[in-house]
Scaffold this motif. Sequence first.
Motif, PDB file in Angstrom:
ATOM      1  N   THR A   6       1.112  -1.352   0.110  1.00  0.00           N
ATOM      2  CA  THR A   6      -0.539  -0.034   0.171  1.00  0.00           C
ATOM      3  C   THR A   6       0.726   1.314   0.032  1.00  0.00           C
ATOM      4  O   THR A   6       2.249   1.351   0.681  1.00  0.00           O
ATOM      5  CB  THR A   6      -1.075   0.219   0.800  1.00  0.00           C
ATOM      6  N   VAL A   8       1.359   5.372   0.593  1.00  0.00           N
ATOM      7  CA  VAL A   8       0.340   6.407   1.442  1.00  0.00           C
ATOM      8  C   VAL A   8       1.666   7.219   1.129  1.00  0.00           C
ATOM      9  O   VAL A   8       2.236   7.454   0.966  1.00  0.00           O
ATOM     10  CB  VAL A   8       0.955   5.961   3.058  1.00  0.00           C
ATOM     11  N   ARG A  62      -1.737  -2.286   4.270  1.00  0.00           N
ATOM     12  CA  ARG A  62      -3.084  -1.048   4.290  1.00  0.00           C
ATOM     13  C   ARG A  62      -2.716  -1.404   6.015  1.00  0.00           C
ATOM     14  O   ARG A  62      -2.225   0.289   6.541  1.00  0.00           O
ATOM     15  CB  ARG A  62      -3.944  -1.241   4.230  1.00  0.00           C
ATOM     16  N   GLU A  66      -1.531   2.324   7.720  1.00  0.00           N
ATOM     17  CA  GLU A  66      -1.650   3.329   8.284  1.00  0.00           C
ATOM     18  C   GLU A  66      -1.214   3.327  10.014  1.00  0.00           C
ATOM     19  O   GLU A  66      -1.237   4.392  10.696  1.00  0.00           O
ATOM     20  CB  GLU A  66      -3.139   2.363   8.906  1.00  0.00           C
ATOM     21  N   HIS A  69       0.891   6.201   9.737  1.00  0.00           N
ATOM     22  CA  HIS A  69       0.556   7.241   9.088  1.00  0.00           C
ATOM     23  C   HIS A  69      -0.056   8.497  10.233  1.00  0.00           C
ATOM     24  O   HIS A  69       0.343   9.199  10.975  1.00  0.00           O
ATOM     25  CB  HIS A  69      -0.592   7.664   8.122  1.00  0.00           C
ATOM     26  N   GLU A  85      -2.017  16.229   4.385  1.00  0.00           N
ATOM     27  CA  GLU A  85      -3.248  15.249   3.595  1.00  0.00           C
ATOM     28  C   GLU A  85      -2.772  14.280   3.694  1.00  0.00           C
ATOM     29  O   GLU A  85      -1.040  14.133   3.479  1.00  0.00           O
ATOM     30  CB  GLU A  85      -3.600  16.072   2.941  1.00  0.00           C
ATOM     31  N   ALA A  86      -2.844  12.911   4.055  1.00  0.00           N
ATOM     32  CA  ALA A  86      -2.420  11.464   3.571  1.00  0.00           C
ATOM     33  C   ALA A  86      -4.325  10.914   2.709  1.00  0.00           C
ATOM     34  O   ALA A  86      -4.976  10.960   3.135  1.00  0.00           O
ATOM     35  CB  ALA A  86      -2.310  11.239   4.604  1.00  0.00           C
ATOM     36  N   THR A  87      -3.451  10.280   1.582  1.00  0.00           N
ATOM     37  CA  THR A  87      -3.983   9.236   0.815  1.00  0.00           C
ATOM     38  C   THR A  87      -3.452   8.158   0.893  1.00  0.00           C
ATOM     39  O   THR A  87      -2.056   7.436   0.591  1.00  0.00           O
ATOM     40  CB  THR A  87      -4.079  10.310  -0.253  1.00  0.00           C
ATOM     41  N   TYR A  88      -4.273   7.114   0.439  1.00  0.00           N
ATOM     42  CA  TYR A  88      -3.884   5.642   0.763  1.00  0.00           C
ATOM     43  C   TYR A  88      -4.579   4.861  -0.480  1.00  0.00           C
ATOM     44  O   TYR A  88      -5.417   5.068  -1.043  1.00  0.00           O
ATOM     45  CB  TYR A  88      -4.508   4.333   1.370  1.00  0.00           C
ATOM     46  N   ARG A  89      -3.397   3.992  -1.303  1.00  0.00           N
ATOM     47  CA  ARG A  89      -3.188   3.550  -2.688  1.00  0.00           C
ATOM     48  C   ARG A  89      -3.215   2.041  -2.956  1.00  0.00           C
ATOM     49  O   ARG A  89      -2.245   2.574  -2.020  1.00  0.00           O
ATOM     50  CB  ARG A  89      -3.106   4.480  -3.801  1.00  0.00           C
TER      51      ARG A  89
END
Length: 104
Positions: A6, A8, A62, A66, A69, A85-89
């Motif tokens: 994952t 981040v 993931r 997390e 993060h 800001e944090a985004t997961y992909r």
Amino acid sequence: MTDTPTLVIFDFPARPPGGPEQAAAIRALAEDIAAEPDLLWKIWTESAEEKRAGGIYLFRSRAAAEAYHAKHAARLTKAGITGIEATYRTFNGPLTAITRGPVG
């Protein structure tokens, strides 16, 4: 939760460049990040024009992303940085391999 690798992606307001003390602190931060369990790699990002900084991280899972993060957001907040800001992909491995993405 998944065991899929994952990404981040962090983005936050950057502080103005400092002197040698700030450079030493950021190097120590990089060394701490490098020792993070389940981190495969990090790309540091910055935009002087937009006054933003951050990074793209790849974790083994993931859950690991997390956990990091939460740790990193707390560290940034303690340093007085807000607007984090944090985004997961996840990523498409076969297509990423074609375009030489560094995901193994």
